[in-house]
Each structure stands twice: as structure tokens, then as C-alpha cells.
Motif scaffolding. Structure first.
Motif, short mmCIF file in Angstrom:
data_model
loop_
_atom_site.label_atom_id
_atom_site.label_comp_id
_atom_site.label_asym_id
_atom_site.label_seq_id
_atom_site.Cartn_x
_atom_site.Cartn_y
_atom_site.Cartn_z
N PRO A 56 141.39 102.48 78.98
CA PRO A 56 140.50 101.45 78.44
C PRO A 56 140.16 101.73 76.96
N ALA A 57 140.18 100.70 76.16
CA ALA A 57 139.95 100.84 74.72
C ALA A 57 138.59 101.46 74.42
N ARG A 58 137.61 101.23 75.27
CA ARG A 58 136.26 101.76 75.02
C ARG A 58 136.11 103.22 75.43
N MET A 59 137.10 103.77 76.10
CA MET A 59 137.01 105.15 76.58
C MET A 59 137.29 106.12 75.44
N PRO A 60 136.33 106.97 75.11
CA PRO A 60 136.58 107.92 74.03
C PRO A 60 137.56 109.02 74.47
N THR A 61 138.40 109.43 73.57
CA THR A 61 139.30 110.55 73.83
C THR A 61 138.45 111.81 73.97
N TRP A 62 138.71 112.59 74.99
CA TRP A 62 137.99 113.84 75.16
C TRP A 62 138.46 114.85 74.12
N LEU A 63 139.78 114.92 73.93
CA LEU A 63 140.36 115.88 73.01
C LEU A 63 141.73 115.38 72.60
N ALA A 64 142.14 115.65 71.38
CA ALA A 64 143.49 115.32 70.93
C ALA A 64 144.08 116.57 70.30
N HIS A 65 145.38 116.78 70.57
CA HIS A 65 146.05 117.96 70.04
C HIS A 65 147.54 117.69 69.95
N ASP A 66 148.10 117.92 68.78
CA ASP A 66 149.55 117.87 68.59
C ASP A 66 150.16 116.54 69.06
N GLY A 67 149.50 115.43 68.74
CA GLY A 67 150.04 114.13 69.11
C GLY A 67 149.82 113.73 70.55
N VAL A 68 148.93 114.44 71.23
CA VAL A 68 148.62 114.14 72.63
C VAL A 68 147.11 113.92 72.75
N ALA A 69 146.72 112.75 73.26
CA ALA A 69 145.32 112.49 73.54
C ALA A 69 145.05 112.87 74.99
N MET A 70 143.85 113.41 75.23
CA MET A 70 143.51 113.85 76.58
C MET A 70 142.20 113.22 77.03
N TYR A 71 142.19 112.86 78.30
CA TYR A 71 141.02 112.27 78.95
C TYR A 71 140.78 113.08 80.22
#
Length: 102
Positions: A56-71
């Protein structure tokens, strides 16, 4: 006596562990084989890969690293949902970012 289908204890999800796993996801271009290996190495930790458009667009990314977003996944209630609360998390959803967002 042990419960017949006892689940393994929920591993603690830390940013350090998440970055390590994200680097492996990126290095193997999100291969299902690498996810299977990581699931064996981290029993009880739910690991998923999905398209960034599925989040969902409103969901903030928990963490991003090396071109990978994590939820983070939360399965403490009846239905599984995304969360930003590490204490409630039981897994990580990885998305390979299409741009240079990091």
C-alpha cells in the motif's frame, strides 16, 4: 510433554539482520531459491518477496538497504498485516526497488 506442532520461537528481527538478509536478496535478484535457504537458516522467521506495487502506498518502509525496501509482518491478530513495530513482527517482506531509492 512437548506440543505436537509447536512453532519455533519467534526470532528477534533487528535492523542488522534485516540488512544482511536484504543484501542476500539483492545479490540473488530475489530468487526463490535464496529465500528458501534463508528460511531454513532462520526457522520461524517469515520471509517474503513481493513487487513494490503490491505494498500500500501509505505504508511506510521499515528499512531500506542496497536497493531493497523492507516491511515487517505482524501475525499477532487473526489476519496478517504490515507493521512498523519490531516487537510485533514475525517476518520481513522484501521488495526490490526499481529506482535508486535507498
Amino acid at each position: 510433554m512437548n506440543a505436537p506442532n509447536a512453532l519455533p520461537p519467534r526470532p528477534q528481527i533487528t535492523p542488522e539482520l534485516a540488512r544482511e538478509l536484504a543484501a542476500r536478496v539483492k545479490a540473488h535478484n530475489g530468487s526463490t531459491e535464496m529465500l528458501a535457504v534463508m528460511r531454513v537458516e532462520h526457522p520461524g522467521l517469515r520471509l517474503l518477496l513481493c513487487n513494490e506495487d503490491d505494498i500500500p502506498a501509505r505504508m511506510p518502509t521499515w528499512l531500506a538497504h542496497d536497493g531493497v525496501a523492507m516491511y515487517l509482518l505482524d501475525a499477532t491478530e487473526h489476519c496478517v498485516s504490515l507493521t512498523t513495530n519490531e516487537d510485533r513482527a514475525c517476518g520481513i517482506v522484501f521488495t526490490l526497488l526499481s529506482g535508486d531509492d535507498d
